[in-house]
Design a protein around this motif. Structure first.
Motif, PDB file in Angstrom:
ATOM      1  N   TRP A  47       4.062  29.780  14.480  1.00 26.83           N
ATOM      2  CA  TRP A  47       5.365  30.188  15.017  1.00 26.83           C
ATOM      3  C   TRP A  47       5.580  29.475  16.350  1.00 26.83           C
ATOM      4  CZ3 TRP A  47       1.573  34.311  14.654  1.00 26.83           C
ATOM      5  CH2 TRP A  47       1.401  34.747  13.342  1.00 26.83           C
ATOM      6  N   PRO A  48       5.896  28.201  16.298  1.00 26.61           N
ATOM      7  CA  PRO A  48       5.929  27.379  17.520  1.00 26.61           C
ATOM      8  C   PRO A  48       6.986  27.792  18.541  1.00 26.61           C
ATOM      9  CG  PRO A  48       6.819  26.163  15.647  1.00 26.61           C
ATOM     10  CD  PRO A  48       6.247  27.442  15.099  1.00 26.61           C
ATOM     11  N   ARG A  49       8.040  28.452  18.101  1.00 26.32           N
ATOM     12  CA  ARG A  49       9.077  28.869  19.056  1.00 26.32           C
ATOM     13  C   ARG A  49       8.773  30.243  19.621  1.00 26.32           C
ATOM     14  NH1 ARG A  49      14.516  28.530  16.185  1.00 26.32           N
ATOM     15  NH2 ARG A  49      13.292  29.408  14.512  1.00 26.32           N
ATOM     16  N   TRP A  50       8.142  31.105  18.829  1.00 24.20           N
ATOM     17  CA  TRP A  50       7.915  32.499  19.225  1.00 24.20           C
ATOM     18  C   TRP A  50       6.625  32.697  20.015  1.00 24.20           C
ATOM     19  CZ3 TRP A  50       4.244  36.221  17.770  1.00 24.20           C
ATOM     20  CH2 TRP A  50       4.552  37.535  18.130  1.00 24.20           C
ATOM     21  N   SER A  51       5.519  32.186  19.499  1.00 24.13           N
ATOM     22  CA  SER A  51       4.195  32.467  20.083  1.00 24.13           C
ATOM     23  C   SER A  51       4.059  32.108  21.558  1.00 24.13           C
ATOM     24  CB  SER A  51       3.096  31.750  19.298  1.00 24.13           C
ATOM     25  OG  SER A  51       3.036  32.244  17.997  1.00 24.13           O
ATOM     26  N   PRO A  52       4.444  30.908  21.977  1.00 23.54           N
ATOM     27  CA  PRO A  52       4.258  30.570  23.397  1.00 23.54           C
ATOM     28  C   PRO A  52       5.033  31.492  24.335  1.00 23.54           C
ATOM     29  CG  PRO A  52       4.829  28.602  22.127  1.00 23.54           C
ATOM     30  CD  PRO A  52       5.005  29.781  21.223  1.00 23.54           C
ATOM     31  N   VAL A  53       6.225  31.869  23.935  1.00 23.04           N
ATOM     32  CA  VAL A  53       7.043  32.743  24.781  1.00 23.04           C
ATOM     33  C   VAL A  53       6.409  34.128  24.888  1.00 23.04           C
ATOM     34  CG1 VAL A  53       9.307  33.830  25.027  1.00 23.04           C
ATOM     35  CG2 VAL A  53       9.136  31.478  24.186  1.00 23.04           C
ATOM     36  N   VAL A  54       5.957  34.653  23.762  1.00 20.28           N
ATOM     37  CA  VAL A  54       5.360  35.992  23.751  1.00 20.28           C
ATOM     38  C   VAL A  54       4.046  36.008  24.533  1.00 20.28           C
ATOM     39  CG1 VAL A  54       4.309  37.726  22.244  1.00 20.28           C
ATOM     40  CG2 VAL A  54       6.497  36.728  21.638  1.00 20.28           C
ATOM     41  N   ALA A  55       3.274  34.956  24.394  1.00 18.36           N
ATOM     42  CA  ALA A  55       2.000  34.886  25.113  1.00 18.36           C
ATOM     43  C   ALA A  55       2.212  34.730  26.613  1.00 18.36           C
ATOM     44  CB  ALA A  55       1.158  33.739  24.569  1.00 18.36           C
ATOM     45  N   GLU A  56       3.075  33.806  27.002  1.00 26.50           N
ATOM     46  CA  GLU A  56       3.257  33.518  28.425  1.00 26.50           C
ATOM     47  C   GLU A  56       4.129  34.544  29.144  1.00 26.50           C
ATOM     48  OE1 GLU A  56       1.441  31.229  29.942  1.00 26.50           O
ATOM     49  OE2 GLU A  56       0.609  30.799  27.959  1.00 26.50           O
ATOM     50  N   ARG A  57       5.280  34.851  28.572  1.00 27.41           N
ATOM     51  CA  ARG A  57       6.226  35.734  29.242  1.00 27.41           C
ATOM     52  C   ARG A  57       5.832  37.206  29.135  1.00 27.41           C
ATOM     53  NH1 ARG A  57      12.125  36.040  27.017  1.00 27.41           N
ATOM     54  NH2 ARG A  57      11.817  33.794  26.922  1.00 27.41           N
ATOM     55  N   LEU A  58       5.349  37.617  27.948  1.00 24.47           N
ATOM     56  CA  LEU A  58       5.073  39.037  27.730  1.00 24.47           C
ATOM     57  C   LEU A  58       3.588  39.389  27.831  1.00 24.47           C
ATOM     58  CD1 LEU A  58       7.576  39.668  24.806  1.00 24.47           C
ATOM     59  CD2 LEU A  58       7.892  40.122  27.250  1.00 24.47           C
TER      60      LEU A  58
END
Length: 179
Positions: A47-58
């Motif tokens: 999930w290249p669009r979802w995973s980085p955001v969830v890991a870094e931001r949340l």
């Protein structure tokens, strides 16, 4: 997809992001009918669009997504998030599957109760409308029901809506010149 219940704002944000991006474990689980587990969301490539955001931001590092099934029908998914890498092992997977089965049964039961309550309410309002027609036009109960059904079909309006209007305002409120 909607989040019906969550344990907090971060979970709601992670779920909402899946809906917004149409990318993530729940989206995959729904489309591929499978349980999905990620050991490390920072390293996740599915999930290249979802995973980085969830890991870094949340701050979520791993997750487990289990489908909710009853009688062969999928109700949705139960998403579980962890702040640690490899936050879910095989025991967690089995516990998640068992919990998901119980949640699905509870959701199905609640859905059935809602449907029964709606059916009873419809039955009551249809009975009230039939009563007005019986009183006003001297029809039998069956004839009054047939009038409501015919009107509903002719105007392509749900029977409950027709009945609500007749019960509230009388049959004259429905006269649109096409009678």
């Amino acid at each position: 997809m909607t989040t019906e219940a969550s344990t907090g704002e971060r979970v709601e944000q992670a779920d909402a992001l899946q809906v917004e991006l149409q990318d993530g474990p729940c989206v995959q689980s729904i489309h591929q009918s499978e349980t999905v587990r990620s050991v490390d969301l920072r390293e996740e490539g599915r999930w290249p669009r979802w995973s980085p955001v969830v890991a870094e931001r949340l701050g979520f590092r791993s997750m487990l997504c289990v489908q909710l099934f009853t009688t062969g029908d999928a109700f949705g998914c139960m998403n579980m998030y962890s702040d640690t890498v490899a936050g879910f092992d095989e025991d967690d997977l089995h516990a998640g599957l068992a919990l998901a089965a119980h949640v699905a049964v509870a959701l199905r039961g609640a859905d059935l109760v809602d449907n029964l309550e709606s059916a009873l309410a419809s039955r009551d309002v249809i009975g009230q409308a039939k009563g007005r027609l019986v009183e006003r036009f001297g029809l039998s109960s069956e004839q009054a029901f047939d009038v409501l059904v015919r009107y509903s079909q002719d105007r392509n309006v749900k029977l409950r809506e027709v009945a609500e209007q007749v019960a509230r305002e009388g049959f004259g409120a429905l006269d649109d010149g096409r009678s």
